[in-house]
Motif scaffolding. Structure first.
Motif, PDB file in Angstrom:
ATOM      1  N   ASN A 214      -6.048   1.377   0.210  1.00 23.57           N
ATOM      2  CA  ASN A 214      -5.332   2.651   0.268  1.00 23.57           C
ATOM      3  C   ASN A 214      -6.224   3.751   0.823  1.00 23.57           C
ATOM      4  O   ASN A 214      -5.785   4.604   1.611  1.00 23.57           O
ATOM      5  N   ALA A 215      -7.486   3.719   0.426  1.00 20.03           N
ATOM      6  CA  ALA A 215      -8.425   4.728   0.931  1.00 20.03           C
ATOM      7  C   ALA A 215      -8.781   4.474   2.389  1.00 20.03           C
ATOM      8  O   ALA A 215      -8.808   5.404   3.210  1.00 20.03           O
ATOM      9  N   GLY A 216      -9.036   3.214   2.735  1.00 21.24           N
ATOM     10  CA  GLY A 216      -9.519   2.905   4.077  1.00 21.24           C
ATOM     11  C   GLY A 216      -8.461   2.912   5.163  1.00 21.24           C
ATOM     12  O   GLY A 216      -8.784   3.129   6.337  1.00 21.24           O
ATOM     13  N   LEU A 217      -7.195   2.685   4.782  1.00 22.13           N
ATOM     14  CA  LEU A 217      -6.140   2.575   5.787  1.00 22.13           C
ATOM     15  C   LEU A 217      -5.068   3.650   5.640  1.00 22.13           C
ATOM     16  O   LEU A 217      -3.958   3.519   6.155  1.00 22.13           O
ATOM     17  N   SER A 218      -5.410   4.739   4.973  1.00 18.41           N
ATOM     18  CA  SER A 218      -4.430   5.813   4.757  1.00 18.41           C
ATOM     19  C   SER A 218      -3.998   6.459   6.073  1.00 18.41           C
ATOM     20  O   SER A 218      -2.905   7.018   6.168  1.00 18.41           O
ATOM     21  N   GLY A 219      -4.858   6.376   7.088  1.00 20.23           N
ATOM     22  CA  GLY A 219      -4.538   7.012   8.367  1.00 20.23           C
ATOM     23  C   GLY A 219      -3.690   6.169   9.294  1.00 20.23           C
ATOM     24  O   GLY A 219      -3.313   6.641  10.383  1.00 20.23           O
ATOM     25  N   VAL A 220      -3.365   4.937   8.905  1.00 12.67           N
ATOM     26  CA  VAL A 220      -2.532   4.085   9.760  1.00 12.67           C
ATOM     27  C   VAL A 220      -1.124   4.668   9.855  1.00 12.67           C
ATOM     28  O   VAL A 220      -0.527   5.064   8.855  1.00 12.67           O
ATOM     29  N   SER A 221      -0.600   4.707  11.052  1.00 13.87           N
ATOM     30  CA  SER A 221       0.712   5.308  11.290  1.00 13.87           C
ATOM     31  C   SER A 221       1.809   4.601  10.505  1.00 13.87           C
ATOM     32  O   SER A 221       1.813   3.370  10.379  1.00 13.87           O
ATOM     33  N   THR A 222       2.735   5.379   9.974  1.00 13.31           N
ATOM     34  CA  THR A 222       3.913   4.810   9.308  1.00 13.31           C
ATOM     35  C   THR A 222       5.126   4.854  10.223  1.00 13.31           C
ATOM     36  O   THR A 222       6.238   4.581   9.801  1.00 13.31           O
ATOM     37  N   PHE A 223       4.899   5.215  11.484  1.00 16.63           N
ATOM     38  CA  PHE A 223       5.966   5.255  12.477  1.00 16.63           C
ATOM     39  C   PHE A 223       6.541   3.860  12.655  1.00 16.63           C
ATOM     40  O   PHE A 223       5.833   2.932  13.011  1.00 16.63           O
TER      41      PHE A 223
ATOM     42  N   LEU B 123       0.839  -1.190   0.000  1.00 19.50           N
ATOM     43  CA  LEU B 123       0.000   0.000   0.000  1.00 19.50           C
ATOM     44  C   LEU B 123       0.877   1.244   0.000  1.00 19.50           C
ATOM     45  O   LEU B 123       2.091   1.169   0.215  1.00 19.50           O
ATOM     46  N   GLU B 124       0.248   2.380  -0.183  1.00 16.95           N
ATOM     47  CA  GLU B 124       0.995   3.640  -0.238  1.00 16.95           C
ATOM     48  C   GLU B 124       1.720   3.923   1.076  1.00 16.95           C
ATOM     49  O   GLU B 124       2.751   4.611   1.082  1.00 16.95           O
ATOM     50  N   ASN B 125       1.193   3.411   2.189  1.00 19.44           N
ATOM     51  CA  ASN B 125       1.847   3.639   3.482  1.00 19.44           C
ATOM     52  C   ASN B 125       2.827   2.525   3.844  1.00 19.44           C
ATOM     53  O   ASN B 125       3.340   2.475   4.962  1.00 19.44           O
ATOM     54  N   GLY B 126       3.070   1.605   2.919  1.00 19.02           N
ATOM     55  CA  GLY B 126       4.091   0.583   3.115  1.00 19.02           C
ATOM     56  C   GLY B 126       3.609  -0.749   3.652  1.00 19.02           C
ATOM     57  O   GLY B 126       4.401  -1.686   3.812  1.00 19.02           O
TER      58      GLY B 126
ATOM     59  N   LEU C 135     -14.458  -3.133   7.882  1.00 22.92           N
ATOM     60  CA  LEU C 135     -13.294  -3.589   8.640  1.00 22.92           C
ATOM     61  C   LEU C 135     -12.227  -2.495   8.733  1.00 22.92           C
ATOM     62  O   LEU C 135     -11.619  -2.291   9.787  1.00 22.92           O
ATOM     63  N   CYS C 136     -11.997  -1.777   7.636  1.00 24.46           N
ATOM     64  CA  CYS C 136     -11.002  -0.699   7.652  1.00 24.46           C
ATOM     65  C   CYS C 136     -11.406   0.410   8.619  1.00 24.46           C
ATOM     66  O   CYS C 136     -10.554   0.982   9.321  1.00 24.46           O
ATOM     67  N   ASP C 137     -12.692   0.729   8.656  1.00 24.78           N
ATOM     68  CA  ASP C 137     -13.162   1.761   9.580  1.00 24.78           C
ATOM     69  C   ASP C 137     -12.925   1.336  11.027  1.00 24.78           C
ATOM     70  O   ASP C 137     -12.450   2.117  11.862  1.00 24.78           O
ATOM     71  N   ILE C 138     -13.263   0.077  11.333  1.00 22.54           N
ATOM     72  CA  ILE C 138     -13.046  -0.451  12.683  1.00 22.54           C
ATOM     73  C   ILE C 138     -11.564  -0.378  13.047  1.00 22.54           C
ATOM     74  O   ILE C 138     -11.191   0.039  14.147  1.00 22.54           O
ATOM     75  N   PHE C 139     -10.719  -0.780  12.124  1.00 21.79           N
ATOM     76  CA  PHE C 139      -9.287  -0.883  12.408  1.00 21.79           C
ATOM     77  C   PHE C 139      -8.624   0.491  12.534  1.00 21.79           C
ATOM     78  O   PHE C 139      -7.769   0.697  13.406  1.00 21.79           O
ATOM     79  N   ALA C 140      -8.996   1.413  11.670  1.00 25.04           N
ATOM     80  CA  ALA C 140      -8.278   2.691  11.605  1.00 25.04           C
ATOM     81  C   ALA C 140      -8.934   3.820  12.389  1.00 25.04           C
ATOM     82  O   ALA C 140      -8.266   4.811  12.713  1.00 25.04           O
ATOM     83  N   ASN C 141     -10.230   3.683  12.708  1.00 24.53           N
ATOM     84  CA  ASN C 141     -10.947   4.835  13.251  1.00 24.53           C
ATOM     85  C   ASN C 141     -11.684   4.574  14.558  1.00 24.53           C
ATOM     86  O   ASN C 141     -12.596   5.329  14.909  1.00 24.53           O
ATOM     87  N   SER C 142     -11.337   3.525  15.270  1.00 21.36           N
ATOM     88  CA  SER C 142     -11.985   3.275  16.565  1.00 21.36           C
ATOM     89  C   SER C 142     -11.664   4.412  17.543  1.00 21.36           C
ATOM     90  O   SER C 142     -10.537   4.930  17.557  1.00 21.36           O
ATOM     91  N   ILE C 143     -12.652   4.764  18.367  1.00 18.81           N
ATOM     92  CA  ILE C 143     -12.493   5.946  19.227  1.00 18.81           C
ATOM     93  C   ILE C 143     -12.151   5.602  20.674  1.00 18.81           C
ATOM     94  O   ILE C 143     -11.759   6.475  21.445  1.00 18.81           O
TER      95      ILE C 143
ATOM     96  N   SER D 162       2.425   0.675  10.197  1.00 16.22           N
ATOM     97  CA  SER D 162       2.588  -0.015   8.910  1.00 16.22           C
ATOM     98  C   SER D 162       3.758  -0.982   8.892  1.00 16.22           C
ATOM     99  O   SER D 162       3.766  -1.945   8.123  1.00 16.22           O
ATOM    100  N   ASN D 163       4.731  -0.767   9.734  1.00 16.15           N
ATOM    101  CA  ASN D 163       5.889  -1.659   9.808  1.00 16.15           C
ATOM    102  C   ASN D 163       5.561  -2.976  10.495  1.00 16.15           C
ATOM    103  O   ASN D 163       6.338  -3.930  10.427  1.00 16.15           O
ATOM    104  N   ASN D 164       4.390  -3.023  11.154  1.00 16.40           N
ATOM    105  CA  ASN D 164       4.061  -4.165  12.000  1.00 16.40           C
ATOM    106  C   ASN D 164       2.753  -4.839  11.581  1.00 16.40           C
ATOM    107  O   ASN D 164       2.166  -5.571  12.361  1.00 16.40           O
TER     108      ASN D 164
END
Length: 411
Positions: A202-211, A7-10, A102-110, A181-183
């Motif tokens: 790419n759209a659903g997980l763009s907010g996942v940290s690349t740290f 993906l774009e974030n690796g 699933l992407c919303d659950i994974f990337a945007n849980s509050i 993204s490394n993990n």
């Protein structure tokens, strides 16, 4: 057809596209589990697994449940000692909608504080249920015995005390260290279109940290200890084991043959000798617990107070005599069993997703079923005997008993 892209974030994504299925499965695997936790925060990986279903910025917990059921999907997650996995299985016509959920659950849980406190009570009940299920609880006790002061020794669920002490700040800190993204590895299997999947992810997980961070666990030492846990039960639950090899060892094919022959299935040595010929148990089997840097080959059995010592004696007898009694005919029969089990399991898209994900995590590449079969066929009798020589050693066995057993017993 197998493919691997990034993906774009690796984040690596492995695909197994097969249009003969009506279903498709998307799995998001995080390379963190109970062995990566501190003793004080034991159970946090599993607790986060629960919390990711409790609401995002646009969906409540009920919205998530209703939407999943409306697709007839299987939306779920599981935590192991080295990985936490979130997945959704849907009919191919619902894949876009299901992957979005699933992407919303994974990337945007509050991680709402009220949901956190409520879920602590749910997990507490899960812990109680596990402790009241002796043929489950004995495995936690056994792992605590063999792995000592190491993350592998702690129960995946944690304890009521450690889970009760987890704060929202602890959760966010753990996510920052591990959910990047490394993990992460993503695996998709079934009737899908690869290009469409990449666009959706790419759209659903763009907010996942690349740290690039993570928690590197120490390699544990195997303790050949004997522990008896007294409890008023109708049976004595026996868990025995020997130190084995890591997940990616070149000898893993010989190990799977050994495990299948020794205690996996109704024709195995343990089942035939102890259940069928003597009627001493209802349940007995061997199992493999393999990790990145170590492993264990174990045996479970449940026996009456009158028979548990006989069962232990017979397990030790079979373990010690196997090297000298295994035959070429038995080896070839076991290979057929192992190959058949593997190929039948791959009739499921979920199994295919799990397979390609684990291969990416532990081997860094995909082995086709044909390659695996070739490796199995190349294992000879001497390979199995050599492994037996190293693993099945009377002076290196660990034993855990749960139930009305005596404090001392013979090996």
């Amino acid at each position: 057809m197998f493919q691997k892209v990034y993906l774009e974030n690796g984040i690596p994504v492995v695909f197994e596209e097969n249009n003969s299925f009506r279903s498709a499965v998307l799995g998001i695997w995080v390379k963190t589990g109970s062995r990566h936790e501190t003793e004080e925060k034991s159970g946090i990986s599993h607790f986060i697994e629960h919390l990711l279903f409790k609401g995002t910025g646009t969906r409540s917990a009920e919205d998530i449940a209703v939407e999943a059921d409306a697709m007839g999907s299987d939306l779920n997650a599981f935590t192991s000692r080295e990985n936490t996995t979130f997945y959704i299985k849907v009919l191919d016509e619902f894949f876009e909608k299901g992957s979005g959920l699933l992407c919303d659950i994974f990337a945007n849980s509050i991680f709402d504080p009220n949901e956190i406190e409520k879920e602590k009570r749910v997990v507490d009940e899960e812990i109680r249920l596990s402790e009241d299920t002796p043929d489950d609880h004995v495995f936690d006790l056994f792992n605590s015995c063999i792995w000592g002061d190491n993350g592998l020794s702690r129960p995946i669920l944690g304890s009521a005390k450690t889970v009760g002490g987890i704060t929202r700040g602890n959760i966010l800190e753990y996510l920052e260290k591990s959910y990047n993204s490394n993990n992460i590895v993503i695996a998709i299997a079934g009737n899908i279109d690869t290009e469409s999947c990449v666009r959706l992810l790419n759209a659903g997980l763009s907010g996942v940290s690349t740290f690039k961070n993570g928690i590197k666990p120490e390699k544990p030492f195997f303790n050949s200890a004997v522990k008896v846990h007294q409890k008023d039960l109708s049976e004595v639950h026996i868990c025995m084991g020997f130190e084995s090899i890591p997940n990616n060892s070149p000898e893993r094919y010989a190990l799977h043959i050994l495990n299948t022959l020794f205690g996996s299935g109704v024709s195995s040595r343990l089942f035939q000798e102890i259940r069928e010929k003597r009627g001493l148990v209802y349940s007995i089997y061997s199992f493999l617990s393999s990790y990145q840097d170590t492993g264990c080959m174990g045996i479970y059995a449940g026996a009456s107070v009158q028979n548990y010592q006989k069962v232990i004696d017979l397990i030790m007898k079979e373990s010690c005599s196997l090297k000298d009694t295994i035959s070429e005919r038995e080896l070839q029969r076991t290979k057929k069993q192992l190959k058949g089990n593997m190929l039948l399991a791959l009739e499921s898209t979920t199994a295919r997703m799990n397979n390609i994900a684990k291969q990416e995590i532990y081997y860094g590449r995909n082995f086709t079923p044909e390659e695996v079969i070739t490796e199995i066929e190349q294992v000879g009798l001497e390979d199995v005997r050599a492994l037996l020589d190293r693993i099945f050693r009377r002076d290196k066995v660990a034993v855990t008993l749960l139930g009305p057993a005596a404090d001392e017993f013979s090996l």
